[in-house]
Design an enzyme around this catalytic site. Structure first.
Site, short mmCIF file in Angstrom:
data_model
loop_
_atom_site.label_atom_id
_atom_site.label_comp_id
_atom_site.label_asym_id
_atom_site.label_seq_id
_atom_site.Cartn_x
_atom_site.Cartn_y
_atom_site.Cartn_z
N ASP A 152 113.39 5.23 24.99
CA ASP A 152 114.05 6.53 24.92
C ASP A 152 114.20 7.20 26.28
OD1 ASP A 152 114.00 6.11 22.21
OD2 ASP A 152 112.92 7.94 21.71
N HIS A 189 124.96 -16.09 -4.13
CA HIS A 189 125.26 -15.16 -5.22
C HIS A 189 124.19 -15.29 -6.30
CE1 HIS A 189 127.60 -13.01 -8.27
NE2 HIS A 189 127.23 -13.98 -9.11
N VAL A 206 122.18 27.72 13.11
CA VAL A 206 121.12 28.71 12.98
C VAL A 206 121.10 29.57 14.23
CG1 VAL A 206 118.62 29.04 12.84
CG2 VAL A 206 119.74 27.29 11.42
N ARG A 230 116.44 14.95 21.02
CA ARG A 230 115.22 14.63 21.76
C ARG A 230 115.53 14.61 23.25
NH1 ARG A 230 111.32 12.81 18.22
NH2 ARG A 230 110.07 11.90 19.88
N GLY A 263 121.83 17.78 10.96
CA GLY A 263 122.15 16.81 9.93
C GLY A 263 122.39 15.41 10.46
#
Length: 336
Positions: A177, A309, A104, A137, A48
């Site tokens: 990454d 605004h 799981v 990952r 999640g």
């Protein structure tokens, strides 16, 4: 052909679920989701965090019956606790089932379906047409020969770099990454620009202390800086400033008033320590939060800055006013 400098930018790949049956047909990763040719009737999302909730929201919008299984006690556990709780409520309104505090343990074939065994606080068996695994990952370094080159990695296999993206081997650099710093596209891009400037001779360094993150769910989620729990754990005395989109004029005209902005600030000087948003345009609005932290801005300065605004952007000003005990468009918080 030789090169003076080599920059490693090979990214990451999804982590496989380490349970029996994870290699069955119909069990896919976030990358594999792009290869689906039809919308599954029943989808179980394992994880999640950002990747899992993004796919969950997308397939629910397409008509799938979606269940999210998350080990922690709330969705997007890296975000401020109130954000994760609010996203869980929002998913419930959209008929997305959320099983927190659960994991799981096995996947089995059950006729034409997959049987998903869930253990933990909300233990049960689920039937699904597709199981989408979004549990993390790992660095994509297979076959690069890092050991041969002598490039150092950490315990998880990510390449170690300094604040100028140098590895321990001269003229070898790494970005994105594969460094494990923050697995976000905008961080990789910034790392790439920093590395290029350093290679070109400039003394540029990257600062990882202020990294905005966005999760493209509905409602959107975004955050930067310290969460409330992290600020308290670090010893900060804090005040929290909140303002709901339901009281914002632009959100009302836009037709989307779900969510709020939450600012974490120091109790004494009102310096902004963290900004957390769930609601429309959260991914755009978080830029002001990142700038505020970078410039060491205070609630007083945010409140004193004139915002156009009606806009979504003025919600930061409204939240700051609320945190100072001077709300204009919501009732003052009750004193305890």
């Amino acid at each position: 052909m030789g090169a003076t400098d080599v920059l490693v930018a090979t990214g990451s790949v999804p982590v496989q679920l380490p349970v029996p049956g994870a290699d069955l047909p119909g069990v896919i990763t976030s990358d594999g989701a792009f290869g689906l040719t039809e919308v599954p009737d029943r989808l179980v999302v394992v994880g999640g965090s950002a990747v899992g909730v993004e796919w969950a929201g997308l397939f629910a919008a397409f008509g799938s019956e979606v269940t999210v299984v998350e080990l922690q006690d709330r969705l997007v556990p890296a975000e401020d606790a109130e954000i994760g709780i609010a996203l869980g409520r929002a998913f419930g309104k959209r008929d997305i089932s959320v099983l927190t505090g659960s994991t799981v343990t096995a996947l089995t074939q059950a006729g034409s379906s997959l049987r998903v065994s869930v253990d933990g606080r909300q233990a049960r068996d689920l039937d699904a047409d597709v199981v989408l695994v979004g549990v993390g990952r790992r660095p994509n370094t297979t076959g690069l020969g890092l050991d041969t080159a002598g490039v150092a990695t950490d315990a998880r296999g990510f390449i170690r770099v300094d604040d100028q993206l140098r590895t321990n081997v001269e003229h070898i650099w790494a970005i994105g990454d594969v460094t494990g710093k923050a697995l976000l596209a905008h961080v990789a891009s910034h790392q790439g620009m920093t590395a290029a400037e350093v290679i070109a001779g400039r003394d540029t360094r990257i600062d990882y202390t202020v990294i905005p993150a966005a999760t493209f769910t509905h409602p959107e989620v975004a955050g930067v800086g310290l969460t409330e729990d992290a600020a308290r754990a670090a010893g900060h005395e804090i005040v929290t400033a909140k303002f709901p989109f339901s009281a914002l004029g632009r959100a009302k005209t836009f037709g989307d008033t779900e969510g709020f902005v939450k600012i974490i600030a120091g109790a004494r000087h009102h310096e902004v320590l963290g900004v957390h948003i769930i609601g429309p345009s959260a991914s755009d609005l978080i830029a002001e939060g990142a700038l505020a932290i970078s410039l060491e801005a205070t609630l007083d300065e945010l409140a004193g800055t004139i915002h156009a605004h009606p806009t979504f952007g003025e919600i930061g000003m409204e939240a700051a006013l609320s945190g100072l005990g001077l709300p204009v468009h919501i009732a003052p918080a009750r004193k305890r």
